[in-house]
Motif scaffolding. Structure first.
Motif, PDB file in Angstrom:
ATOM      1  N   LYS A  93       0.846  -1.203   0.000  1.00  0.00           N
ATOM      2  CA  LYS A  93       0.000   0.000   0.000  1.00  0.00           C
ATOM      3  C   LYS A  93       0.878   1.248   0.000  1.00  0.00           C
ATOM      4  CE  LYS A  93      -3.857  -2.200   2.384  1.00  0.00           C
ATOM      5  NZ  LYS A  93      -4.627  -2.285   3.636  1.00  0.00           N
ATOM      6  N   THR A 112       1.085   4.238  -2.868  1.00  0.00           N
ATOM      7  CA  THR A 112       0.992   5.669  -2.552  1.00  0.00           C
ATOM      8  C   THR A 112       2.190   6.412  -3.128  1.00  0.00           C
ATOM      9  OG1 THR A 112      -0.291   5.223  -0.551  1.00  0.00           O
ATOM     10  CG2 THR A 112       0.826   7.366  -0.683  1.00  0.00           C
ATOM     11  N   HIS A 113       3.385   5.842  -2.972  1.00  0.00           N
ATOM     12  CA  HIS A 113       4.588   6.467  -3.528  1.00  0.00           C
ATOM     13  C   HIS A 113       4.503   6.588  -5.054  1.00  0.00           C
ATOM     14  CE1 HIS A 113       6.652   6.127   0.335  1.00  0.00           C
ATOM     15  NE2 HIS A 113       7.632   6.854  -0.190  1.00  0.00           N
ATOM     16  N   ILE A 160      -5.392   9.208  -9.675  1.00  0.00           N
ATOM     17  CA  ILE A 160      -5.308   7.769  -9.400  1.00  0.00           C
ATOM     18  C   ILE A 160      -5.972   6.996 -10.538  1.00  0.00           C
ATOM     19  CG2 ILE A 160      -6.133   5.920  -7.872  1.00  0.00           C
ATOM     20  CD1 ILE A 160      -5.791   7.963  -5.522  1.00  0.00           C
ATOM     21  N   GLN A 198      -4.068  -1.599  -6.422  1.00  0.00           N
ATOM     22  CA  GLN A 198      -3.245  -0.522  -5.879  1.00  0.00           C
ATOM     23  C   GLN A 198      -4.042   0.776  -5.813  1.00  0.00           C
ATOM     24  OE1 GLN A 198      -0.045  -1.010  -8.765  1.00  0.00           O
ATOM     25  NE2 GLN A 198       1.404  -1.274  -7.055  1.00  0.00           N
ATOM     26  N   VAL A 223      -4.901   3.384  -2.286  1.00  0.00           N
ATOM     27  CA  VAL A 223      -4.361   4.730  -2.082  1.00  0.00           C
ATOM     28  C   VAL A 223      -5.478   5.656  -1.622  1.00  0.00           C
ATOM     29  CG1 VAL A 223      -3.221   6.692  -3.192  1.00  0.00           C
ATOM     30  CG2 VAL A 223      -2.575   4.358  -3.812  1.00  0.00           C
ATOM     31  N   SER A 224      -5.201   6.413  -0.578  1.00  0.00           N
ATOM     32  CA  SER A 224      -6.188   7.349  -0.050  1.00  0.00           C
ATOM     33  C   SER A 224      -6.044   8.718  -0.707  1.00  0.00           C
ATOM     34  CB  SER A 224      -6.013   7.506   1.460  1.00  0.00           C
ATOM     35  OG  SER A 224      -6.789   8.595   1.934  1.00  0.00           O
ATOM     36  N   ILE A 282      -3.425  12.219   0.339  1.00  0.00           N
ATOM     37  CA  ILE A 282      -2.571  12.947  -0.599  1.00  0.00           C
ATOM     38  C   ILE A 282      -3.028  14.399  -0.735  1.00  0.00           C
ATOM     39  CG2 ILE A 282      -1.801  13.089  -3.011  1.00  0.00           C
ATOM     40  CD1 ILE A 282      -1.828   9.979  -3.011  1.00  0.00           C
ATOM     41  N   THR A 288       4.664   6.065   4.954  1.00  0.00           N
ATOM     42  CA  THR A 288       3.275   5.663   5.172  1.00  0.00           C
ATOM     43  C   THR A 288       3.140   4.852   6.456  1.00  0.00           C
ATOM     44  OG1 THR A 288       3.600   3.774   3.708  1.00  0.00           O
ATOM     45  CG2 THR A 288       2.638   5.763   2.724  1.00  0.00           C
ATOM     46  N   ASN A 293      -0.003   9.381   6.326  1.00  0.00           N
ATOM     47  CA  ASN A 293      -1.269   8.951   6.936  1.00  0.00           C
ATOM     48  C   ASN A 293      -1.605   9.724   8.196  1.00  0.00           C
ATOM     49  OD1 ASN A 293      -1.727   7.030   4.928  1.00  0.00           O
ATOM     50  ND2 ASN A 293      -0.489   5.513   5.982  1.00  0.00           N
TER      51      ASN A 293
END
Length: 179
Positions: free
Chosen positions: A17, A21-22, A43, A56, A60-61, A65, A129, A172
């Motif tokens: 996860k 995100t990265h 995304i 993936q 990702v949130s 971000i 994260t 996060n």
């Protein structure tokens, strides 16, 4: 109820996860990342291009971000004269520069998540994260401070500009720490 692993259902691990995100932060159009909808659009775009998988993308949130890009550090990134993302480096340094006995060359390799230039000075930013809380944030900062020191050393040598700040961003938790 049977556990997911017994039914062959596997979700992404915490590390996977974090990697997702990265990747989004690496390839997203930062100008579109100031709103949750804008991040979600990025995304979706990265998923449609095959840069990230659907699994993936779901991990990702967009809120996390967009929260970063609305922070003072996020605004610094958006307003910087130059931005380097996922900057890969390999340099030889004297062992004394890394607090060892001097006189031997050491190959230093790494990937800087983000480095920005403002008025001829650099800020090195490392995204994490990890889960952090008031109880463990100081420990996590100390854990990663050496990593940021080596990144700063590399960026100063390669770009021949001074590093003014080294920042760890715990995405996060919405926490940024200068080391």
């Amino acid at each position: 109820r049977r556990p997911d692993f017994m039914d062959g259902v596997r979700g992404l691990t915490a590390a996977q996860k974090g990697t997702a995100t990265h990747i989004v932060i690496q390839y997203a159009d930062y100008e579109k990342c100031c709103t949750v909808g804008g991040v979600q659009g990025e995304i979706d775009r990265l998923c449609s291009m095959g840069i990230i998988s659907e699994e993936q993308a779901e991990a990702v949130s967009p809120w996390v971000i967009s929260k970063f890009f609305n922070s003072s550090t996020g605004r610094l990134v958006l307003q910087s004269e130059k931005v380097w993302r996922e900057f890969k480096f390999s340099i030889l340094v004297d062992s004394g520069d890394l607090n060892f006995q001097p006189g031997e060359d050491i190959l230093l390799q790494g990937v800087v998540d983000c480095c920005v230039e403002t008025e001829g000075k650099l800020t090195v930013i490392d995204f994490k994260t990890d889960y952090v809380s008031d109880d463990n944030v100081k420990e996590k900062i100390e854990l990663y401070s050496g990593q940021l020191a080596t990144y700063a050393l590399a960026m100063e040598r390669i770009l021949e500009k001074p590093v003014e700040k080294r920042l760890i961003v715990f995405l996060n938790a919405g926490v940024t720490a200068e080391v």
